[in-house]
Design an enzyme around this catalytic site. Structure first.
Site: not given
Length: 218
Positions: A9, A11, A169
């Site tokens: 991922d 961001d 995250d």
């Protein structure tokens, strides 16, 4: 030879764009005539594609108002990038980790809710573009946790689910990996708590990029 594919991922995993996202969302809601969104809720939706994110933040707004907010967000983010005020630093240790994985023969990819232009700009800013072999964004796929991004990444890298790992995250990243049949590793420095990532199906949650490297090399 088996292709080992690590898909990250962006961001909250590679880069820290929290302040930029919250600022752009404040501008977008103001321009669309909506009350400012709660910043905790904004952080919770990072990872979704922009239309899905705004629909969750303003569920009672009319579709045309939601779309106005989407366009205002894009314009705000683009303007900040052009005038040099956009700040999306890499998390400490990420650049070293990516270099180590690349040297060790991993094929690297990104699956993100960013646009093509936004992702390419972020990678170019940090000199990372040459490390990644497959880039999947919200411009060409359904929003996470739909598995389309991971499935396309595996197709482009000629990788199988058993030798692919999704690293993210948020629970959206982990759920996407589960749907695609790949491994899923969480990181503790982003937007969702480690307990949430484990509950979503992550096999482990790394506390630092160095620990993540150990998990991948193990």
């Amino acid at each position: 030879m088996t292709t080992r594919l690590a898909v990250f991922d962006c961001d909250g995993t590679l880069s820290d764009g929290q302040a930029a996202v919250c600022t752009a969302m404040d501008v977008a809601f103001a321009e669309a005539g909506l009350p400012a969104p709660d910043r905790h809720k904004v952080r919770r939706i990072v990872g979704l594609s922009l239309p899905h994110a705004i629909a969750q933040l303003a569920p009672d707004a009319a579709p045309d108002v939601q779309m106005a907010a989407v366009q205002a967000y894009k314009h705000s983010f683009r303007s900040a990038r052009l005038d040099g005020s956009l700040h999306e630093p890499l998390f400490d240790g990420i650049e070293e980790l990516l270099g180590q994985l690349h040297q060790a023969g991993w094929v690297l990819g990104v699956a993100t809710g960013k646009s093509d232009r936004g992702l390419q700009a972020t990678l170019a800013t940090h000199g990372l573009s040459g490390l990644f072999s497959t880039l999947q964004t919200a411009d060409r796929h359904p929003s996470k946790p739909h598995p389309a991004m991971l499935e396309q990444a595996m197709e482009e890298a000629l990788a199988q689910p058993a030798s692919t790992v999704m690293i993210g995250d948020t629970a959206y990243d982990i759920e996407m990996a589960r749907s695609a049949g790949t491994r899923a590793l969480g990181v503790a420095w982003g937007y969702h708590e480690p307990a949430e990532l484990l509950a979503a199906g992550a096999e482990a949650v790394a506390g630092s990029p160095a620990e993540l490297g150990e998990m991948l090399h193990g």
